[in-house]
Design a protein around this motif. Structure first.
Motif, short mmCIF file in Angstrom:
data_model
loop_
_atom_site.label_atom_id
_atom_site.label_comp_id
_atom_site.label_asym_id
_atom_site.label_seq_id
_atom_site.Cartn_x
_atom_site.Cartn_y
_atom_site.Cartn_z
N ASP A 43 0.84 -1.20 0.00
CA ASP A 43 0.00 0.00 0.00
C ASP A 43 0.88 1.26 0.00
O ASP A 43 0.62 2.21 -0.74
CB ASP A 43 -0.92 0.04 1.22
CG ASP A 43 -2.00 -1.03 1.21
OD1 ASP A 43 -2.35 -1.51 0.11
OD2 ASP A 43 -2.48 -1.39 2.30
N LEU A 44 1.92 1.24 0.83
CA LEU A 44 2.83 2.38 0.90
C LEU A 44 3.55 2.60 -0.43
O LEU A 44 3.65 3.73 -0.90
CB LEU A 44 3.87 2.18 2.02
CG LEU A 44 3.33 2.27 3.45
CD1 LEU A 44 4.39 1.84 4.44
CD2 LEU A 44 2.85 3.68 3.74
N VAL A 45 4.02 1.52 -1.02
CA VAL A 45 4.70 1.63 -2.32
C VAL A 45 3.73 2.16 -3.37
O VAL A 45 4.08 3.06 -4.14
CB VAL A 45 5.29 0.27 -2.75
CG1 VAL A 45 5.74 0.29 -4.20
CG2 VAL A 45 6.44 -0.12 -1.84
N HIS A 46 2.53 1.63 -3.39
CA HIS A 46 1.53 2.05 -4.39
C HIS A 46 1.20 3.54 -4.26
O HIS A 46 1.09 4.25 -5.25
CB HIS A 46 0.27 1.20 -4.25
CG HIS A 46 -0.81 1.59 -5.19
ND1 HIS A 46 -0.76 1.33 -6.54
CD2 HIS A 46 -1.98 2.25 -4.98
CE1 HIS A 46 -1.85 1.83 -7.12
NE2 HIS A 46 -2.60 2.39 -6.20
N VAL A 47 1.06 4.02 -3.03
CA VAL A 47 0.66 5.41 -2.81
C VAL A 47 1.83 6.38 -2.91
O VAL A 47 1.70 7.47 -3.45
CB VAL A 47 -0.05 5.55 -1.44
CG1 VAL A 47 -0.27 7.00 -1.07
CG2 VAL A 47 -1.38 4.80 -1.47
N TYR A 48 3.02 5.98 -2.42
CA TYR A 48 4.12 6.92 -2.29
C TYR A 48 5.20 6.83 -3.37
O TYR A 48 5.97 7.78 -3.54
CB TYR A 48 4.80 6.79 -0.92
CG TYR A 48 4.00 7.41 0.18
CD1 TYR A 48 4.05 8.77 0.42
CD2 TYR A 48 3.18 6.63 0.99
CE1 TYR A 48 3.31 9.35 1.43
CE2 TYR A 48 2.43 7.19 2.01
CZ TYR A 48 2.50 8.55 2.22
OH TYR A 48 1.76 9.13 3.21
N ALA A 49 5.29 5.75 -4.10
CA ALA A 49 6.41 5.57 -5.04
C ALA A 49 6.51 6.71 -6.05
O ALA A 49 7.55 7.35 -6.18
CB ALA A 49 6.30 4.23 -5.74
N GLN A 50 5.44 6.96 -6.79
CA GLN A 50 5.49 8.01 -7.82
C GLN A 50 5.79 9.38 -7.25
O GLN A 50 6.69 10.07 -7.74
CB GLN A 50 4.18 8.04 -8.62
CG GLN A 50 4.07 6.93 -9.62
CD GLN A 50 2.86 7.07 -10.54
OE1 GLN A 50 2.57 6.14 -11.20
NE2 GLN A 50 2.18 8.18 -10.58
N PRO A 51 5.08 9.83 -6.21
CA PRO A 51 5.38 11.16 -5.68
C PRO A 51 6.80 11.29 -5.10
O PRO A 51 7.44 12.32 -5.23
CB PRO A 51 4.33 11.39 -4.60
CG PRO A 51 3.26 10.39 -4.84
CD PRO A 51 3.88 9.26 -5.59
N LEU A 69 2.27 17.77 -10.16
CA LEU A 69 1.57 17.14 -11.28
C LEU A 69 2.29 15.88 -11.75
O LEU A 69 1.69 14.83 -11.95
CB LEU A 69 1.44 18.13 -12.45
CG LEU A 69 0.45 19.26 -12.24
CD1 LEU A 69 0.64 20.33 -13.32
CD2 LEU A 69 -0.97 18.73 -12.24
N TYR A 70 3.61 16.01 -11.91
CA TYR A 70 4.40 14.87 -12.39
C TYR A 70 4.38 13.73 -11.36
O TYR A 70 4.27 12.57 -11.73
CB TYR A 70 5.83 15.30 -12.69
CG TYR A 70 6.70 14.18 -13.19
CD1 TYR A 70 6.47 13.61 -14.44
CD2 TYR A 70 7.74 13.68 -12.41
CE1 TYR A 70 7.25 12.56 -14.90
CE2 TYR A 70 8.53 12.65 -12.87
CZ TYR A 70 8.29 12.08 -14.11
OH TYR A 70 9.06 11.05 -14.56
N GLY A 71 4.46 14.06 -10.09
CA GLY A 71 4.45 13.03 -9.05
C GLY A 71 3.13 12.29 -8.98
O GLY A 71 3.09 11.11 -8.65
#
Length: 188
Positions: free
Chosen positions: A40-48, A100-102
């Motif tokens: 869950d943490l990877v899914h939510v935080y990886a991109q940003p 936006l990019y994150g």
């Protein structure tokens, strides 16, 4: 002539605030209804977090370059001061494009927008370096200033066709000091 020390004080504040605001768009803990799992943490935080790291390092790289440039040219005319202000404006806008990019890192339009922004920052920095050197040929400083422009242009072109690849290309800009060192070595 304008003493650039005044601009240096303003730029420290601008870079500090912009670099701090990069974290503003990170997801908050309230986005989870219960304690999150690692995935869950990877899914939510990886991109940003990836976007934040790229933007923070880019801002740090240009902060360092800006201070070195101000030391090389401690005075400047009105045009150089206004160009420096546009450069600082491009830094102020970094948290916006980073957010936006994150959030939508794999979207082609937003990856290109972010890439154009990074290219603009690098191009303004390079023009300011050329002006600061005042016609002196310094392969180390010129290559260090121009290398990120080339890398960000290539990364932005990559974002047009493969947004997921662009971030890896943009990270090559961090090799600018090494490229400058190689250019100075070849010039000897």
């Amino acid at each position: 002539m304008f003493e650039m020390r005044r601009l240096e004080m303003l730029s420290n504040t601008i870079f500090g605030v912009a670099m701090t605001l990069l974290a503003y768009d990170l997801p908050k803990a309230s986005s989870f209804k219960q304690a999150p799992s690692w995935m869950d943490l990877v899914h939510v935080y990886a991109q940003p977090v990836i976007a934040l790291m790229i933007s923070f390092i880019v801002a740090g790289m240009f902060w360092f370059s800006h201070h070195r440039r101000l030391a090389v040219a401690p005075e400047g005319g009105r045009g150089v001061v206004f160009l420096n202000l546009f450069f600082l404006l491009s830094i102020i806008l970094l948290p916006v494009t980073n957010g936006l990019y994150g959030t939508y890192r794999l979207d082609g339009v937003l990856a290109v927008l972010y890439g154009v922004h990074l290219t603009t920052i690098a191009a303004l920095n390079a023009v300011l370096w050329v002006l600061a050197l005042g016609g002196r040929r310094d392969p180390h400083l010129l290559t260090t200033a121009l290398f990120p422009v080339v890398v960000f242009v290539l990364g932005t072109a990559a974002a047009v066709v493969a947004p997921e690849v662009a971030q890896y290309t943009w990270c090559l800009a961090f090799l600018a000091p090494f490229a400058g060192w190689l250019a100075a070595r070849r010039a000897r």
